[in-house]
Design a protein around this motif. Structure first.
Motif, PDB file in Angstrom:
ATOM      1  N   PRO A 122      -4.002  -8.522  -9.950  1.00  0.00           N
ATOM      2  CA  PRO A 122      -3.089  -8.257  -8.832  1.00  0.00           C
ATOM      3  C   PRO A 122      -1.916  -7.356  -9.194  1.00  0.00           C
ATOM      4  N   ASP A 123      -1.396  -7.470 -10.415  1.00  0.00           N
ATOM      5  CA  ASP A 123      -0.303  -6.591 -10.835  1.00  0.00           C
ATOM      6  C   ASP A 123      -0.766  -5.139 -10.882  1.00  0.00           C
ATOM      7  N   ALA A 124      -1.978  -4.918 -11.387  1.00  0.00           N
ATOM      8  CA  ALA A 124      -2.525  -3.561 -11.449  1.00  0.00           C
ATOM      9  C   ALA A 124      -2.805  -3.027 -10.051  1.00  0.00           C
ATOM     10  N   GLN A 125      -3.286  -3.875  -9.160  1.00  0.00           N
ATOM     11  CA  GLN A 125      -3.544  -3.443  -7.784  1.00  0.00           C
ATOM     12  C   GLN A 125      -2.245  -3.042  -7.095  1.00  0.00           C
ATOM     13  N   TYR A 126      -1.202  -3.826  -7.305  1.00  0.00           N
ATOM     14  CA  TYR A 126       0.098  -3.499  -6.717  1.00  0.00           C
ATOM     15  C   TYR A 126       0.652  -2.209  -7.300  1.00  0.00           C
ATOM     16  N   GLU A 127       0.604  -2.087  -8.620  1.00  0.00           N
ATOM     17  CA  GLU A 127       1.111  -0.880  -9.288  1.00  0.00           C
ATOM     18  C   GLU A 127       0.355   0.360  -8.818  1.00  0.00           C
ATOM     19  N   LEU A 128      -0.966   0.261  -8.731  1.00  0.00           N
ATOM     20  CA  LEU A 128      -1.771   1.400  -8.298  1.00  0.00           C
ATOM     21  C   LEU A 128      -1.501   1.734  -6.840  1.00  0.00           C
ATOM     22  N   GLY A 129      -1.356   0.707  -6.007  1.00  0.00           N
ATOM     23  CA  GLY A 129      -1.023   0.952  -4.603  1.00  0.00           C
ATOM     24  C   GLY A 129       0.313   1.653  -4.455  1.00  0.00           C
ATOM     25  N   CYS A 130       1.296   1.254  -5.253  1.00  0.00           N
ATOM     26  CA  CYS A 130       2.613   1.913  -5.210  1.00  0.00           C
ATOM     27  C   CYS A 130       2.521   3.351  -5.687  1.00  0.00           C
ATOM     28  N   ARG A 131       1.773   3.575  -6.755  1.00  0.00           N
ATOM     29  CA  ARG A 131       1.652   4.937  -7.283  1.00  0.00           C
ATOM     30  C   ARG A 131       0.882   5.840  -6.331  1.00  0.00           C
ATOM     31  N   LEU A 132      -0.079   5.315  -5.611  1.00  0.00           N
ATOM     32  CA  LEU A 132      -0.838   6.135  -4.662  1.00  0.00           C
ATOM     33  C   LEU A 132      -0.028   6.455  -3.412  1.00  0.00           C
ATOM     34  N   ARG A 133       0.943   5.618  -3.072  1.00  0.00           N
ATOM     35  CA  ARG A 133       1.777   5.878  -1.895  1.00  0.00           C
ATOM     36  C   ARG A 133       2.790   6.992  -2.132  1.00  0.00           C
ATOM     37  N   VAL A 134       3.169   7.205  -3.379  1.00  0.00           N
ATOM     38  CA  VAL A 134       4.146   8.237  -3.704  1.00  0.00           C
ATOM     39  C   VAL A 134       3.482   9.602  -3.551  1.00  0.00           C
ATOM     40  N   GLU A 135       4.213  10.532  -2.963  1.00  0.00           N
ATOM     41  CA  GLU A 135       3.681  11.878  -2.780  1.00  0.00           C
ATOM     42  C   GLU A 135       3.574  12.587  -4.125  1.00  0.00           C
ATOM     43  N   LEU A 156      -1.944 -12.925  -3.085  1.00  0.00           N
ATOM     44  CA  LEU A 156      -0.566 -13.334  -2.817  1.00  0.00           C
ATOM     45  C   LEU A 156       0.427 -12.796  -3.854  1.00  0.00           C
ATOM     46  N   HIS A 157       0.270 -11.530  -4.225  1.00  0.00           N
ATOM     47  CA  HIS A 157       1.230 -10.875  -5.110  1.00  0.00           C
ATOM     48  C   HIS A 157       2.514 -10.644  -4.313  1.00  0.00           C
ATOM     49  N   PRO A 158       3.671 -11.146  -4.774  1.00  0.00           N
ATOM     50  CA  PRO A 158       4.895 -11.088  -3.968  1.00  0.00           C
ATOM     51  C   PRO A 158       5.361  -9.672  -3.645  1.00  0.00           C
ATOM     52  N   GLY A 159       5.301  -8.754  -4.585  1.00  0.00           N
ATOM     53  CA  GLY A 159       5.723  -7.382  -4.321  1.00  0.00           C
ATOM     54  C   GLY A 159       4.825  -6.710  -3.299  1.00  0.00           C
ATOM     55  N   LEU A 161       3.098  -8.262  -0.996  1.00  0.00           N
ATOM     56  CA  LEU A 161       3.372  -8.880   0.302  1.00  0.00           C
ATOM     57  C   LEU A 161       4.567  -8.209   0.979  1.00  0.00           C
ATOM     58  N   TYR A 162       5.615  -7.996   0.229  1.00  0.00           N
ATOM     59  CA  TYR A 162       6.811  -7.369   0.777  1.00  0.00           C
ATOM     60  C   TYR A 162       6.532  -5.932   1.218  1.00  0.00           C
ATOM     61  N   LEU A 163       5.842  -5.167   0.366  1.00  0.00           N
ATOM     62  CA  LEU A 163       5.554  -3.768   0.686  1.00  0.00           C
ATOM     63  C   LEU A 163       4.608  -3.650   1.874  1.00  0.00           C
ATOM     64  N   LEU A 164       3.592  -4.493   1.933  1.00  0.00           N
ATOM     65  CA  LEU A 164       2.669  -4.450   3.066  1.00  0.00           C
ATOM     66  C   LEU A 164       3.371  -4.888   4.347  1.00  0.00           C
ATOM     67  N   GLY A 165       4.302  -5.832   4.230  1.00  0.00           N
ATOM     68  CA  GLY A 165       5.103  -6.204   5.402  1.00  0.00           C
ATOM     69  C   GLY A 165       5.910  -5.026   5.913  1.00  0.00           C
ATOM     70  N   ALA A 166       6.483  -4.250   4.989  1.00  0.00           N
ATOM     71  CA  ALA A 166       7.241  -3.056   5.390  1.00  0.00           C
ATOM     72  C   ALA A 166       6.330  -2.022   6.031  1.00  0.00           C
ATOM     73  N   VAL A 167       5.105  -1.875   5.516  1.00  0.00           N
ATOM     74  CA  VAL A 167       4.146  -0.928   6.091  1.00  0.00           C
ATOM     75  C   VAL A 167       3.782  -1.348   7.506  1.00  0.00           C
ATOM     76  N   TYR A 168       3.499  -2.640   7.709  1.00  0.00           N
ATOM     77  CA  TYR A 168       3.183  -3.122   9.051  1.00  0.00           C
ATOM     78  C   TYR A 168       4.382  -3.010   9.990  1.00  0.00           C
ATOM     79  N   LEU A 169       5.567  -3.236   9.476  1.00  0.00           N
ATOM     80  CA  LEU A 169       6.775  -3.171  10.303  1.00  0.00           C
ATOM     81  C   LEU A 169       7.047  -1.749  10.785  1.00  0.00           C
ATOM     82  N   ASN A 192       9.700 -16.205  -3.578  1.00  0.00           N
ATOM     83  CA  ASN A 192      11.048 -15.984  -4.119  1.00  0.00           C
ATOM     84  C   ASN A 192      11.240 -14.599  -4.736  1.00  0.00           C
ATOM     85  N   ILE A 193      10.901 -13.543  -3.988  1.00  0.00           N
ATOM     86  CA  ILE A 193      11.159 -12.212  -4.518  1.00  0.00           C
ATOM     87  C   ILE A 193      12.446 -11.627  -3.986  1.00  0.00           C
TER      88      ILE A 193
END
Length: 194
Positions: A122-135, A156-159, A161-169, A192-193
């Motif tokens: 999950p940490d790698a998935q989150y990191e890769l998702g963040c890196r792919l979102r950057v232009e 249920l990776h907390p970071g 969850l927060y980022l996907l919530g922002a994307v949906y918002l 608790n993030i």
């Protein structure tokens, strides 16, 4: 089930070893995983020391090189001990991508990060998702970033969850969905993030 297995096997005096091997086919897996986790802990400890002092020195300071070498060697040894260990893959990728380590290769770091993400870390998935979102000049993919973020959210990776919530918002690369955004923020707050 064990009784039926024992009843169907004709045990000879030398057959007990075979029965025990059949009941514990991955007995040696534990020792490889334990060795790998010990090596990862040593490498992670060296990286934490680098993070502690890196703000007070230059990136290629000679005092950091032994710590970075130690971390790299331990993560590589952990991969040799247990090639299926996603934590070793993730931390070695992070070492190549973030730090000024001797033998640094961004391509190797990216490949290791993709492998760890595809293996389910999950940490790698989150990191890769963040890196792919950057232009980037050469590569940017919102759909792949969303895919990896969703995979991290499934675990249920907390970071994530927060980022996907922002994307949906914001409705950035998906249809705006306030209910999904609130669910993601609620689950992230439980982790608790904030």
């Amino acid at each position: 089930m064990l009784r039926s297995l024992c009843a169907t096997l004709s045990l000879k005096p030398t057959g007990h070893g075979r029965l025990l091997f059949m009941l514990h086919p991955r007995r040696d897996m534990h020792s490889r995983n334990k060795t790998a986790m010990e090596l990862i802990a040593k490498g992670w400890s060296a990286l934490k020391e680098v993070d502690r002092v890196i703000d007070y020195c230059e990136l290629n300071d000679r005092r950091l090189l032994p710590l970075l070498r130690t971390a790299k060697e331990n993560f590589e040894l952990a991969l040799e001990a247990d090639n299926s260990n996603t934590h070793a893959r993730y931390w070695l990728a992070k070492l190549h991508l973030k730090y000024h380590v001797p033998g640094k290769c961004l391509a190797v770091g990216a490949a290791l990060l993709v492998e760890a993400a595809n293996m389910g870390d999950p940490d790698a998935q989150y990191e890769l998702g963040c890196r792919l979102r950057v232009e980037h000049d050469y590569f940017s993919s919102d759909q792949q970033a969303f895919y990896y973020l969703e995979k991290a959210v499934d675990q249920l990776h907390p970071g994530a969850l927060y980022l996907l919530g922002a994307v949906y918002l914001t409705g950035d690369c998906v249809k705006q969905d306030l209910a999904s955004a609130m669910w993601c923020f609620h689950r992230a707050s439980e982790k608790n993030i904030f």
